[in-house]
Structure formats: structure tokens, C-alpha cells
Design a protein around this motif. Structure first.
Motif, PDB file in Angstrom:
ATOM      1  N   ALA A  21       0.821  -1.203   0.000  1.00 30.10           N
ATOM      2  CA  ALA A  21       0.000   0.000   0.000  1.00 30.10           C
ATOM      3  C   ALA A  21       0.861   1.261   0.000  1.00 30.10           C
ATOM      4  O   ALA A  21       0.479   2.293  -0.556  1.00 30.10           O
ATOM      5  N   LYS A  22       2.018   1.177   0.621  1.00 30.01           N
ATOM      6  CA  LYS A  22       2.923   2.321   0.689  1.00 30.01           C
ATOM      7  C   LYS A  22       3.859   2.400  -0.507  1.00 30.01           C
ATOM      8  O   LYS A  22       4.583   3.390  -0.659  1.00 30.01           O
ATOM      9  N   LEU A  23       3.878   1.377  -1.356  1.00 30.63           N
ATOM     10  CA  LEU A  23       4.836   1.332  -2.457  1.00 30.63           C
ATOM     11  C   LEU A  23       4.711   2.517  -3.409  1.00 30.63           C
ATOM     12  O   LEU A  23       5.735   3.093  -3.817  1.00 30.63           O
ATOM     13  N   PRO A  24       3.487   2.936  -3.799  1.00 32.57           N
ATOM     14  CA  PRO A  24       3.403   4.121  -4.677  1.00 32.57           C
ATOM     15  C   PRO A  24       4.043   5.356  -4.057  1.00 32.57           C
ATOM     16  O   PRO A  24       4.699   6.132  -4.760  1.00 32.57           O
ATOM     17  N   ALA A  25       3.858   5.541  -2.741  1.00 33.63           N
ATOM     18  CA  ALA A  25       4.477   6.692  -2.074  1.00 33.63           C
ATOM     19  C   ALA A  25       5.996   6.574  -2.099  1.00 33.63           C
ATOM     20  O   ALA A  25       6.708   7.575  -2.228  1.00 33.63           O
ATOM     21  N   LEU A  26       6.508   5.343  -1.989  1.00 34.03           N
ATOM     22  CA  LEU A  26       7.956   5.140  -2.047  1.00 34.03           C
ATOM     23  C   LEU A  26       8.495   5.472  -3.428  1.00 34.03           C
ATOM     24  O   LEU A  26       9.553   6.099  -3.566  1.00 34.03           O
ATOM     25  N   TRP A  30      10.971   8.579  -3.137  1.00 33.14           N
ATOM     26  CA  TRP A  30      12.077   7.744  -2.657  1.00 33.14           C
ATOM     27  C   TRP A  30      13.251   8.581  -2.166  1.00 33.14           C
ATOM     28  O   TRP A  30      14.092   8.099  -1.396  1.00 33.14           O
ATOM     29  N   ARG A  31      13.317   9.856  -2.573  1.00 32.32           N
ATOM     30  CA  ARG A  31      14.402  10.705  -2.098  1.00 32.32           C
ATOM     31  C   ARG A  31      14.199  11.144  -0.645  1.00 32.32           C
ATOM     32  O   ARG A  31      15.147  11.567   0.009  1.00 32.32           O
ATOM     33  N   SER A  32      12.977  11.040  -0.155  1.00 32.66           N
ATOM     34  CA  SER A  32      12.678  11.467   1.216  1.00 32.66           C
ATOM     35  C   SER A  32      13.129  10.408   2.216  1.00 32.66           C
ATOM     36  O   SER A  32      12.697   9.256   2.143  1.00 32.66           O
ATOM     37  N   ARG A  36      11.421   6.566   3.019  1.00 36.51           N
ATOM     38  CA  ARG A  36      12.235   5.344   2.999  1.00 36.51           C
ATOM     39  C   ARG A  36      12.197   4.634   4.345  1.00 36.51           C
ATOM     40  O   ARG A  36      12.115   3.397   4.413  1.00 36.51           O
ATOM     41  N   THR A  37      12.239   5.391   5.419  1.00 32.42           N
ATOM     42  CA  THR A  37      12.251   4.784   6.757  1.00 32.42           C
ATOM     43  C   THR A  37      10.926   4.121   7.076  1.00 32.42           C
ATOM     44  O   THR A  37      10.890   3.044   7.682  1.00 32.42           O
TER      45      THR A  37
END
Length: 402
Positions: A21-26, A30-32, A36-37
Motif C-alpha cells: 500500500a505504501k509502495l506508490p508513495a515510495l 524515494w528521495r525522502s 524510505r524509513t
């Protein structure tokens, strides 16, 4: 423990679903380091639970040729998870203007984590653990030189991070309560507070886990067999793992759910009295065909449909509206101590109630000066964007109080 560690697989599946579910946000962010954490905090316990299942333990040990290597991997993964938990909390708090301090604290957490993992690997290499123990590694090797120290270091580090996480989350909740004590809480504030409360529960669960493990290991040092304290923690840790996933997802998705799902659902429910009143008053002006939303429409679309159709039905009632009814109801509300917003809604509610009754008696009344009534509605909406909800609540007030 469920047979063959099914509880571990279920927990890993739940955490894996949250990770997907969080993969699109990653992908987008991904630079954030925060993004990433968060994903790392879902990934690490997911992998940890998989490597803790008996079947995977045996497979890893057999493929590597190193007995109990899976136990070392789990200990290292959970140490990294403990570090990531504290790092995420620091990143979340970064918005308070402590950018430099956050970076320094994060470096300290990461350095300490790396040092602990290196020590765990070194102690495991120095010790001897020839007998495979997929379930009771900690208590079985509690008195083995170097393995004993490895277990103690891991459990103390895990306990320290769990306590630190509980304290940090608790203090942050107190800060949120103080900051919003004399002002409205935003959806982000409410979601963050709920997420922190869930993480406090998870941290307490991790603390209990570490204390039970330490107690069972210490019992072995004293020549006692309290292994049940350790072996019975499987289902407990599964619940804690799911709790962690929920705690991380609530602040991320809570504001959107509140704004796009919860608040529209509340508004739809609140509009029900006004919807019923205007709907049974007859056809909309010009017999307009109002398309209902599809069955898969979200609450926002359903709410927009309700607001649009209510406006159309109210326009059909305007020919029956009497300004005097609205004025009298408004004055009565003000005289009874109602606020201006409530009094305006009470006046409009009384006017449209009387108009609905009049239309039921004279459905063929020619169209009259509809503009004045709708002008009053539009003027009130400029001051109260939720005017229709306020009118609906005014309609429902007699039913609740009488």
C-alpha cells in the motif's frame, strides 16, 4: 503458537500488504528519508517474521551450512528495526525546526545500530551453536559462552529502543495536546495522535517481549526452566507486529481517510432529514433527471450528489416559500439564545418545512418569485459553507429534543 508458525506468516502477510500500500508513495518520494524509513519499518519486521518461522529457519540453516544462522539474521533484522523506529520518530519531528539536531541524532542511532549488529555477528562467530533450535534458540543457548553475551546484548538493545520509543511517542502526544488545547485539531493532528497511541501500545508490547525473554534467559542462568515465557510469545509478537503496521499507516493515510471518507459520511448522515423533506415535495424544476452515483462511487461523490439534488429540490420549493416564516423563526431562535449561524439555519429550516407542507396542499401552484428564497440561501452559504448540514440539523432538533 499455531501449527508450523502460521501466525508468523499471517503477520508477515499483513505487513507485506501494508508495504504494498505504501509502495506508490515510495516510488514517488524515494528521495525522502522519512518515506524510505516508513517502508523500511514495514519491510524489516515482515522479513523478520518470515525468517522466524520453523520451515524458513531450517531452510536457511540447510542452504547456508551454518547451524542457527537464521537466528542471527532475525536478531540483526530486529536490531535494525529498533533503530529504524527511533530514526522515523526523529524524522517525523523534524518539522519542529530541529533539522540539525535531527541529523545528529539519526547518525547516533545508525552508528549504535551498526555497532550492535557487528558485535552480534562477532559473538555468534566466536560461540558454538551446533544444534539447530528453530523455536527455543534463546533459552537453549542461554548459558553458552559468547552466545550468552550475544543474546544479552540483543535483548538489552531491543528493550532500550522499545522504552525509548514509548517515551518519545508519549511526550509527542503531550506536545500535540498542549499545542491544540485552545484551538481546533486538524485531521493531520488527530491522525498523528492516534498513530502515536498505537505505536505506544506496540512499544509496550516490545518491552514486554524483551522483559519476558530476559527473564527466561536469566532463569537458565539460575538453573531454572522458565522456557514457557519465551516460547509462548509467538502469537503476542504477531499482534504487536500488526499493531506496528497500523501505527505507521494511520498518520500517513488518516488525514485522507478523514477528509475523503469519514467527514463526507458524517455529512451524508447529517443531511438525511433535509434530504427526506425536499425529496418528497415533488419533482425538481423542469423535471430534471438527476443521475445517481454508481454503486462504486466514493463518499465524496455521494455527498456532492446529495448537495446538488438538495439544491435542485429546494429551488422547486421556492415558489411556496414565505419570507415571514423565515423571519419569525430566526427571531425566535435569537431570542432563545441561539448563535447567529444556528438562528439563520433555523429560519431557513422553518421556511422550507412550511413550503413543503404548502406544496403538498397545492402542488400545481404557479411558479413565483423563487429568486428571493434562493438568494437568502446563497447569502447564508457565503457565511456558512456547511449551511445545508446546519439546516438539516435544525430540522432534526425537534425530534431529538421532543
Amino acid at each position: 503458537m499455531t501449527p508450523d508458525g502460521v501466525d508468523y506468516y499471517i503477520t508477515a502477510a499483513v505487513l507485506g500488504a501494508a508495504l504494498l500500500a505504501k509502495l506508490p508513495a515510495l516510488v514517488r518520494g524515494w528521495r525522502s528519508p522519512t518515506v524510505r524509513t516508513v517502508n523500511l519499518l514495514l519491510f524489516l519486521p515482515c522479513v523478520g517474521f518470515i525468517f522466524s518461522s520453523a520451515a524458513v529457519v531450517s531452510a536457511v540453516n540447510r542452504l547456508s551450512g551454518i547451524s542457527n544462522l537464521s537466528a542471527l539474521l532475525v536478531h540483526c533484522i530486529m536490531t535494525a528495526y529498533s533503530c529504524a523506529s527511533l530514526v522515523l520518530l526523529d524524522y517525523w519531528r523534524e518539522g519542529s525546526g530541529e533539522y540539525g539536531r535531527t541529523r545528529r541524532r539519526v547518525r547516533v542511532w545508525k552508528t549504535g545500530c551498526c555497532a550492535v549488529i557487528v558485535a552480534l555477528v562477532g559473538l555468534f562467530a566466536l560461540g558454538e551453536a551446533p544444534v539447530e533450535q528453530p523455536r527455543d534458540f534463546d533459552t537453549y543457548y542461554a548459558t553458552t559462552p559468547f552466545i550468552r553475551e550475544m543474546l544479552l546484548l540483543y535483548l538489552l538493545a531491543y528493550l532500550a529502543s522499545a522504552v525509548a520509543m514509548a517515551v518519545v511517542c508519549r511526550n509527542w502526544i503531550i506536545d500535540i495536546d498542549r499545542r491544540t488545547a485552545y484551538g481546533p485539531k486538524t485531521a493531520a493532528d488527530r491522525s498523528l495522535r492516534v498513530g502515536l497511541l498505537v505505536l505506544v501500545l506496540a512499544a509496550v508490547g516490545n518491552t514486554i517481549f524483551a522483559l519476558f525473554k530476559l527473564t527466561s534467559v536469566a532463569a537458565r542462568w539460575a538453573g531454572r526452566d522458565w522456557d514457557a515465557l519465551s516460547s509462548s510469545l509467538g502469537p503476542f509478537m504477531s499482534v504487536t507486529g500488526v499493531t506496528i503496521g497500523l501505527g505507521l499507516l494511520v498518520p500517513a493515510y488518516g488525514p485522507g481517510l478523514i477528509d475523503r471518507v469519514w467527514n463526507p459520511l458524517l455529512a451524508i448522515a447529517a443531511l438525511r432529514p433535509l434530504w427526506r423533506l425536499v425529496r418528497r415535495s415533488g419533482p425538481a424544476p423542469g423535471n430534471a433527471v438527476l443521475l445517481t452515483p454508481a454503486w462504486y462511487a466514493g463518499p465524496e461523490q455521494v455527498l456532492l450528489y446529495r448537495l446538488t439534488t438538495i439544491h435542485d429540490w429546494m429551488l422547486g420549493l421556492c415558489a411556496h416559500c414565505a419570507e415571514g416564516v423565515r423571519e419569525r423563526a430566526y427571531r425566535r431562535a435569537r431570542e432563545s439564545g441561539a448563535a447567529e449561524r444556528e438562528a439563520v439555519a433555523a429560519g431557513l429550516a422553518a421556511m422550507f418545512t412550511a413550503a413543503a407542507a404548502d406544496r403538498a396542499r397545492e402542488p400545481q401552484l404557479p411558479a413565483g418569485p423563487a429568486g428571493r428564497a434562493m438568494d437568502a440561501v446563497r447569502a447564508a452559504e457565503a457565511q456558512d459553507p456547511d449551511l445545508l448540514v446546519s439546516i438539516s440539523r435544525a430540522l432534526d432538533a425537534p425530534a431529538r429534543t421532543g
